[in-house]
Design an enzyme around this catalytic site. Structure first.
Site, PDB file in Angstrom:
ATOM      1  CD  GLU A   1      -2.302   1.427   2.794  1.00 29.44           C
ATOM      2  OE1 GLU A   1      -2.794   2.550   3.074  1.00 29.44           O
ATOM      3  OE2 GLU A   1      -2.268   0.478   3.596  1.00 29.44           O
TER       4      GLU A   1
ATOM      5  CB  CYS B   1       1.020   2.149  28.544  1.00 29.35           C
ATOM      6  SG  CYS B   1       2.773   2.563  28.311  1.00 29.35           S
TER       7      CYS B   1
ATOM      8  CG  HIS C   1       0.834  -0.382  24.352  1.00 29.15           C
ATOM      9  ND1 HIS C   1       0.013   0.709  24.200  1.00 29.15           N
ATOM     10  CD2 HIS C   1       1.987   0.075  24.904  1.00 29.15           C
ATOM     11  CE1 HIS C   1       0.643   1.791  24.639  1.00 29.15           C
ATOM     12  NE2 HIS C   1       1.836   1.432  25.067  1.00 29.15           N
TER      13      HIS C   1
ATOM     14  CD  GLU D   1      -3.081  -0.960  23.157  1.00 28.38           C
ATOM     15  OE1 GLU D   1      -2.501   0.140  23.142  1.00 28.38           O
ATOM     16  OE2 GLU D   1      -3.097  -1.706  24.162  1.00 28.38           O
TER      17      GLU D   1
END
Length: 541
Positions: A144, A384, A510, A512
């Protein structure tokens, strides 16, 4: 399936933010579902070495890979869709390209040559593209290209694509993502911007093979035929990308449009197997048909731009599906919270997340929110800096260290419960110098975290400079806040939790960054589960 690596380039035209990353990830998902091995790469035209030093308002979230690269947030989409880790090779910036070429020039690699954009910069770009296919042994490399065709900074990348298309021939194709705007005054979809965008690509010597057209309204056959005629592509290579209710619907829309079939056909590859998207469809059904709903408050200081917390937001979608629950996030700016209004701001929330970040701004609001969650038994999740704020709040209001703080916020505090790592104290440069990437963590048995992970050894990704100060560890554990996760190499506290609370957890890492559609992160799924359970109990009272 053994075959020569195929290279697909995704460019964008007319306007930015059309969703090149989602189209790239969707095409990759469809190819993966047909049994091909795929990776996705992002070429970013900005001159920063990486987005690590960029304000989230500038560029959204900074995504971190296992090998410690600070990258564009689109790499998060790639991982969430494909469930395959990316690396520093998957994100290349103009800064990295020029730095590499200049380093080579200083070493004398080009001795006697005039170093120029062509061939030296374009050769470096081409090398970064091809090396990913070779080192990863991938059957497809989808690249991309950031920005919009016509941007000055994108020109070397478009030229590199032109050269690669000439060099690779049938093993390479270009997908151009463009916009078909709708004029409400005349009730028409207009193709002229797409025609101009393609002509600009042609000026640079690149003929797109496939057009993916973002649109608010359906493209009829006549319109597709017109686009094909004036843009020099096959009619079946004009792909409609209509607005979707969720990004996770896009792979199925692209499957319906047969984007993967067109790609495979143009690359002369077999199309025998049907795409196996059963689990994806099951996930999509769950997020579109939840059995319950809860409201979670996300307390942060970059909430005006939701992309600043993109991975957290997506992790809650994954966790919600795992719990047959729709998670509605209420975005709360930490600067608007204080001890006087915290009840008014947070009342009614079934869970509270305090987000990552850097710097002093908004810290006291985060601490007020954590105090509210701790005292009112609201499920709490600190990530965090959110974990560090939980430590500070506990030190001030439970241990009685009224000036407790992080030395990041107050270098003169007499109770530095959060302090700079010794190794970080000598560092001057900001870029790429934090504790970055995957580190191991040992989880203690008989803790909530052991119930969550169901194993003693885990690995999670980090992005921070400051740490829990172990000189205070005994004080915290004696008062009920325990360190349930420890880094075995340096003894650093990775996870804290409260004993007498429905769900109160802070993590230095983290989580996520590792949540995907196929594997929702257990911390998020358990946090949502706890929030649902607490909400259910309160509704019965």
């Amino acid at each position: 399936m053994s075959l020569t690596t195929k290279y697909v380039f995704v460019t964008g035209g007319v306007t930015s933010s059309l969703g090149k990353g989602i189209i790239s990830a969707s095409l990759a998902k469809l190819l993966q579902a047909r049994g091909y091995t795929v990776t996705i790469q992002k070429l970013d035209p900005y001159i920063n070495i990486d987005p690590g030093t960029l304000n989230p308002y500038e560029h959204g979230e900074c995504f971190v890979t296992d090998d410690g690269a600070e990258t564009d947030l689109d790499l998060g989409h790639y991982e969430r869709f494909l469930n395959v880790p990316t690396s520093r090779a998957n994100n290349v910036t103009t800064g990295k390209i020029y730095q590499s070429v200049i380093d080579k020039e200083r070493r004398g690699d080009y001795l006697g040559k005039t170093v120029q954009v062509i061939p030296h910069i374009t050769d470096e770009i081409k090398n970064r593209v091809k090396i990913l296919g070779k080192t990863g042994n991938y059957q497809f490399v989808i690249t991309e290209i950031g920005g919009t065709v016509g941007d000055i900074e994108s020109l070397p990348y478009i030229e590199a694509v032109r050269q690669l298309k000439w060099e690779l021939g049938k093993d390479c194709l270009v997908v151009h993502l463009t916009l078909i705007p709708y004029l409400s005054t005349t009730g028409e979809l207009k193709t002229k911007p797409t025609q101009h965008s393609v002509k600009m690509l042609l000026e640079y010597g690149v003929q797109p093979d496939i057009l993916v057209c973002r649109t608010e309204h359906r493209l009829n056959k006549e319109l597709r035929k017109k686009i094909a005629l004036f843009c020099n592509v096959d009619p079946d290579a004009v792909i409609e990308s209509i607005d979707a209710s969720t990004i996770y619907e896009v792979p199925l829309l692209m499957e319906k449009e047969e984007l993967d079939i067109v790609v495979l056909g143009k690359l002369n590859l077999p199309i025998a197997e049907n795409a196996d998207l059963g689990k994806w469809k099951e996930f999509l059904h769950k997020i579109q048909n939840p059995k319950s709903a809860i409201k979670i408050g996300l307390v942060g200081k970059y909430v005006e731009l939701k992309d600043s917390y993109k991975s957290i937001h997506e992790s809650f979608i994954h966790a919600g599906a795992a719990n047959d629950c729709s998670v509605h996030i209420e975005w709360i700016h930490s600067e608007t919270i204080n001890d006087d209004n915290v009840h008014e701001k947070l009342e009614g929330l079934k869970g509270i997340v305090v987000a990552p970040g850097f710097g002093q701004r908004g810290i006291e609001g985060k601490i007020s929110a954590i105090k509210y969650a701790r005292e009112n038994k609201v499920p709490f999740f600190g990530i965090c800096l959110g974990m560090q704020c939980a430590v500070i709040e506990f030190a001030r209001n439970v241990l009685g260290f009224k000036d407790a703080n992080s030395t990041e916020m107050n270098p003169g505090t007499t109770n530095p419960v959060i302090d700079l790592l010794e190794a970080q104290k000598k560092i001057v440069n900001k870029g790429g110098t934090m504790r970055l990437g995957a580190y191991p963590c040992h989880i203690s048995e008989d803790t909530k975290m052991f119930e969550v992970y169901r194993k003693k050894e885990i690995s999670e990704r980090h992005r921070h400079r400051y740490e829990f100060n172990n000189e205070y560890l005994a004080d915290f554990e004696n008062a009920g806040m325990i360190a349930s996760g420890i880094n075995p190499e340096g003894g650093l506290v990775e996870i804290i939790e409260l004993k007498n609370h429905p769900w109160f957890v802070g993590v230095q890492f983290h989580p996520e960054y590792k949540s995907t559609v196929a594997n929702p992160h257990p911390l998020f799924t358990n946090f949502v589960k706890a929030a649902v359970e607490v909400a259910s109990l309160k509704s019965k009272v």
